[in-house]
Design an enzyme around this catalytic site. Sequence first.
Site, short mmCIF file in Angstrom:
data_model
loop_
_atom_site.label_atom_id
_atom_site.label_comp_id
_atom_site.label_asym_id
_atom_site.label_seq_id
_atom_site.Cartn_x
_atom_site.Cartn_y
_atom_site.Cartn_z
N LYS A 135 14.64 6.69 -12.74
CA LYS A 135 15.75 5.98 -13.38
C LYS A 135 15.23 5.10 -14.51
CE LYS A 135 17.59 6.42 -8.85
NZ LYS A 135 18.49 7.51 -9.00
N ASP A 166 13.86 -1.98 -2.17
CA ASP A 166 14.03 -0.71 -2.88
C ASP A 166 14.64 -1.05 -4.23
OD1 ASP A 166 14.82 1.69 -3.96
OD2 ASP A 166 15.98 2.36 -2.22
N TRP A 190 22.02 4.37 0.18
CA TRP A 190 20.55 4.40 0.25
C TRP A 190 20.03 3.43 1.28
CZ3 TRP A 190 19.10 8.75 -1.32
CH2 TRP A 190 19.72 9.37 -2.41
#
Length: 359
Positions: free
Chosen positions: A195, A171, A101
């Site tokens: 999540k 992030d 990511w």
Amino acid sequence: MSRIHNFSAGPGALPLPVLEQVRDELVDFRGAGMSILEMSHRGGVYEQVHMQAMADIKTLLGAGADWKVVFMGGGARTQFALLPLNLGRGRRTAYLTTGAWSEYALTEAKKASDAIELWSSAGTKHDRVPAPGAYAPDPAAAYLHYTSNNTIFGTEYSRVPDAGGAPLVCDMSSNILSRPIDIDKFSLIYAGAQKNMGPAGVTVLIIRDELLARSPADLPEMFSFQKHAAQDSMLNTPPVFAIYIVGLVCRHVMQQGGVAAMDALAERKATALYAEIDRDGFYRGHAQRDSRSRMNVTFRTPSEDLDKQFVKAADASGLSGLKGHRSVGGLRASIYNAVPEAAVDALIAFMGEFRRKHG
Ligand SMILES: Cc1ncc(COP(=O)(O)O)c(C=O)c1O
């Protein structure tokens, strides 16, 4: 009703009381005579839900009056592009690369800014995060970006990296609300909700007010943090259902004792699971010990064939979502806030049995 143990990396498990509340108030939302899916986002009923969710996010993160919550669509991945466009256009931006990511985030940043990679764990298959002093921070950068938890490789920062005085952007998609943070160290935090916060469909940003002034005036409005913030994320129709559920999850976390309680829970679950992995060498963890994630636990059995058997047998025993990401292989147990200790206990018992059979 039967619910299985869900170790999915995302969308991940949601708290059962939240799902039950959604079910109970779906058809007639709090006496409105219609569902929240059907009503105007500009009406008072939805507006209350929207503003309360923003306030609760700030409370949970300890963000004061100089912070703004912004809800956006497009997933966390859209932010990989919007961050440099809003905060770093034409400037140098700095990145710590600790997994897939953050690699994507860097790739996108290179298109809109002069992005540099300060440190990368690619050489060791992303099995660690940088130790203190491992890289030289860039105080002149428009910001330093990092990924606090690496969902795919199963590594996590246990302390906030040094930005050298540059604004820190994080992030936090896969570990937000799982540990207390020192919000003063950050300038912008973002997280795809699916999540630890709610369903897919909304990305939550928490932005320090002073950063909003950086959004260039010529950015398309829908790309501009400043424009979204100025309209309280009502620039267009927000993802109302996702935001409503994020609000419920926040309330649930508060009722459980807030982020401190989630921290203690994560510590108990991860400690127990890693103890099982470390027991005798049958299982091997992917991450270096001091970089281990408390949210995504990556490990493998002695062979790929046994990994496959493990996933199949686990599924048959009501333990779902344990296959590792296709880029890493092996196994991964995602034990987000909403995964109960009983699920982790069941997984540990299963791992013991599997070892006895195949070890
Ligand atoms: C740490 C992290 N960042 C970004 C993303 C991408 O999120 P989205 O699918 O919302 O774009 C993910 C997805 O799993 C992730 O784990």
